[in-house]
Design a protein around this motif. Structure first.
Motif, mmCIF file in Angstrom:
data_model
loop_
_atom_site.group_PDB
_atom_site.id
_atom_site.type_symbol
_atom_site.label_atom_id
_atom_site.label_comp_id
_atom_site.label_asym_id
_atom_site.label_seq_id
_atom_site.Cartn_x
_atom_site.Cartn_y
_atom_site.Cartn_z
ATOM 1 N N GLU A 148 46.090 30.727 50.678
ATOM 2 C CA GLU A 148 44.992 29.888 51.070
ATOM 3 C C GLU A 148 43.893 30.206 49.824
ATOM 4 O OE1 GLU A 148 43.226 30.610 54.661
ATOM 5 O OE2 GLU A 148 44.935 30.051 55.963
ATOM 6 N N LYS A 149 43.111 29.185 49.853
ATOM 7 C CA LYS A 149 42.048 29.365 48.871
ATOM 8 C C LYS A 149 40.947 29.928 49.128
ATOM 9 C CE LYS A 149 43.765 24.952 46.872
ATOM 10 N NZ LYS A 149 43.727 23.545 47.054
ATOM 11 N N PRO A 150 40.037 30.744 48.236
ATOM 12 C CA PRO A 150 38.948 31.492 48.984
ATOM 13 C C PRO A 150 37.897 30.412 49.639
ATOM 14 C CG PRO A 150 39.367 32.132 46.692
ATOM 15 C CD PRO A 150 40.285 30.997 47.018
ATOM 16 N N LEU A 151 37.633 29.416 49.382
ATOM 17 C CA LEU A 151 36.807 28.315 49.926
ATOM 18 C C LEU A 151 37.140 28.330 51.517
ATOM 19 C CD1 LEU A 151 34.167 26.859 49.941
ATOM 20 C CD2 LEU A 151 35.580 24.613 49.292
ATOM 21 N N ASP A 152 38.591 27.981 51.630
ATOM 22 C CA ASP A 152 39.264 27.760 53.088
ATOM 23 C C ASP A 152 39.324 29.092 53.683
ATOM 24 O OD1 ASP A 152 39.569 25.094 52.309
ATOM 25 O OD2 ASP A 152 41.514 25.691 51.341
ATOM 26 N N ILE A 153 39.512 30.139 53.110
ATOM 27 C CA ILE A 153 39.533 31.494 53.988
ATOM 28 C C ILE A 153 38.149 31.884 54.485
ATOM 29 C CG2 ILE A 153 39.475 33.971 53.480
ATOM 30 C CD1 ILE A 153 41.788 33.348 51.479
ATOM 31 N N LYS A 167 40.949 27.853 43.760
ATOM 32 C CA LYS A 167 42.327 28.639 43.258
ATOM 33 C C LYS A 167 43.134 29.213 44.503
ATOM 34 C CE LYS A 167 41.401 28.212 38.673
ATOM 35 N NZ LYS A 167 40.630 27.127 38.883
ATOM 36 N N MET A 168 44.495 29.314 44.333
ATOM 37 C CA MET A 168 45.265 30.071 45.372
ATOM 38 C C MET A 168 44.911 31.705 45.110
ATOM 39 S SD MET A 168 47.288 28.910 47.534
ATOM 40 C CE MET A 168 48.425 27.560 47.115
ATOM 41 N N SER A 169 44.488 32.318 46.420
ATOM 42 C CA SER A 169 44.109 33.600 46.463
ATOM 43 C C SER A 169 44.893 34.573 45.807
ATOM 44 C CB SER A 169 43.951 34.110 47.690
ATOM 45 O OG SER A 169 42.867 33.169 48.468
ATOM 46 N N ARG A 170 46.382 34.385 45.893
ATOM 47 C CA ARG A 170 47.364 34.730 45.168
ATOM 48 C C ARG A 170 47.070 35.282 43.891
ATOM 49 N NH1 ARG A 170 51.715 32.771 43.045
ATOM 50 N NH2 ARG A 170 51.208 30.485 44.095
ATOM 51 N N THR A 171 46.416 34.109 42.957
ATOM 52 C CA THR A 171 46.104 34.413 41.572
ATOM 53 C C THR A 171 44.997 35.097 41.378
ATOM 54 O OG1 THR A 171 44.971 32.399 41.563
ATOM 55 C CG2 THR A 171 47.454 31.935 41.257
ATOM 56 N N GLY A 214 42.756 41.806 41.167
ATOM 57 C CA GLY A 214 42.735 43.007 42.470
ATOM 58 C C GLY A 214 41.284 42.832 42.846
ATOM 59 N N GLY A 215 40.537 43.038 41.800
ATOM 60 C CA GLY A 215 38.741 43.241 42.238
ATOM 61 C C GLY A 215 38.470 41.828 42.585
ATOM 62 N N MET A 216 38.843 40.661 42.464
ATOM 63 C CA MET A 216 38.628 39.183 42.985
ATOM 64 C C MET A 216 38.773 39.406 44.542
ATOM 65 S SD MET A 216 39.271 36.817 40.085
ATOM 66 C CE MET A 216 38.607 36.917 38.509
ATOM 67 N N LYS A 217 40.101 40.129 44.534
ATOM 68 C CA LYS A 217 40.630 39.886 46.250
ATOM 69 C C LYS A 217 39.763 40.821 47.084
ATOM 70 C CE LYS A 217 45.538 39.003 45.041
ATOM 71 N NZ LYS A 217 46.666 39.471 44.254
#
Ligand code: ADP
Ligand code: ADP
Length: 226
Positions: free
Chosen positions: A92-97, A131-135, A138-141
């Motif tokens: 999922e994308k950050p916005l949707d999450i 963007k797809m969260s997978r991409t 580590g810090g951004m996640k």
């Protein structure tokens, strides 16, 4: 009322381990508070009880004056929790999450979209919102975990070892986000086993060991003792 008030909190797990042996503490509104201690000290247990993930054996816990036994839902609405493990959907994308998380808590979609822009900007993730969260790095996640918890506008943000096992650059990025959230008025409590992290971030701390608080006070006065 304190942001968090804990009195004589005890927890004995089913296997007989006494994880908390009578913990009392107050965290004042606006504080940035660290629970510092080695692995196995009881930090996660304490945070788990406060956030209703773990049942206590005995003792009292209240959040901004609301006792968690008297009105658990009301108390939990005041808390944002950042768990140790990244647990959002990588596809999922950050916005949707962020928007879906708020939706789960009953925030109307239009309002959630406005809020999502605020929290993602705050976590320096707005340019990654789609963007797809997978991409994400580590810090951004990690920062997305914080942003998502802020979607419900909690008055108390609780983080369990938010930076365990992450490198110093990533930690610094998370510290910046957390300092800004605290400066904007949200009380923050985090557990850590890095003294350096407590020192850099927190105004007050408690040191917990073997289920007991062994020291507590302003960061400055405790540093002077070490
Ligand atoms: P210490 O307990 O470390 O000797 P203090 O007596 O100054 O230090 O109390 C520090 C903290 O004890 C308070 O900020 C609060 O978190 C906790 N506290 C306050 N009142 C009580 C109480 N009635 N029972 C247990 N703990 C308390
Ligand atoms: P910390 O977060 O400071 O590392 P924990 O709260 O995770 O400490 O653990 C405190 C103690 O409780 C440890 O001895 C740990 O092994 C034990 N413990 C934690 N969770 C459980 C559980 N679900 N069942 C039994 N024992 C547990």
């Amino acid at each position: 009322a304190p942001a968090l008030r804990v009195r004589d909190l005890r927890k004995t797990y089913d296997n007989g381990v006494e994880a908390l042996k009578g913990v009392s503490l107050d965290v004042q509104p606006g504080d940035f508070y660290a629970l510092l201690g080695p692995n196995g000290a009881g930090k996660s247990t304490l945070i788990g009880i406060v956030s209703s993930l773990v049942n206590k054996t005995s003792g009292e816990v209240s959040v901004f004056g609301t006792d968690i036994d008297a009105d658990r839902d009301a108390a939990m609405r005041l808390i944002g929790l950042v768990p140790q493990e990244i647990n959002f959907n990588m596809f999922e994308k950050p916005l949707d999450i962020c928007v879906n998380y708020a939706g789960f808590y009953g925030v109307p979609r239009a309002q959630a979209l406005v809020r999502a822009e605020e929290v993602l900007r705050g976590a320096q993730l707005w340019d990654k919102a789609d963007k797809m969260s997978r991409t994400l790095s580590g810090g951004m996640k990690r920062r997305l975990m914080i942003a998502r918890a802020m979607m419900t506008q909690p008055r108390l943000l609780i983080l369990d070892e938010p930076t365990a096992g992450v490198d110093i650059e990533i930690r610094r990025g998370m510290w910046k986000t957390l300092r800004e959230i605290n400066a904007a008025g949200t009380t923050i409590i985090l557990t850590t086993h890095y003294l350096e992290e407590a020192e850099s971030l927190c105004r007050n701390l408690a040191i917990i060991d073997h289920g007991r608080i062994v020291e507590r006070g302003p960061m400055k006065s405790l540093l002077a003792m070490l």
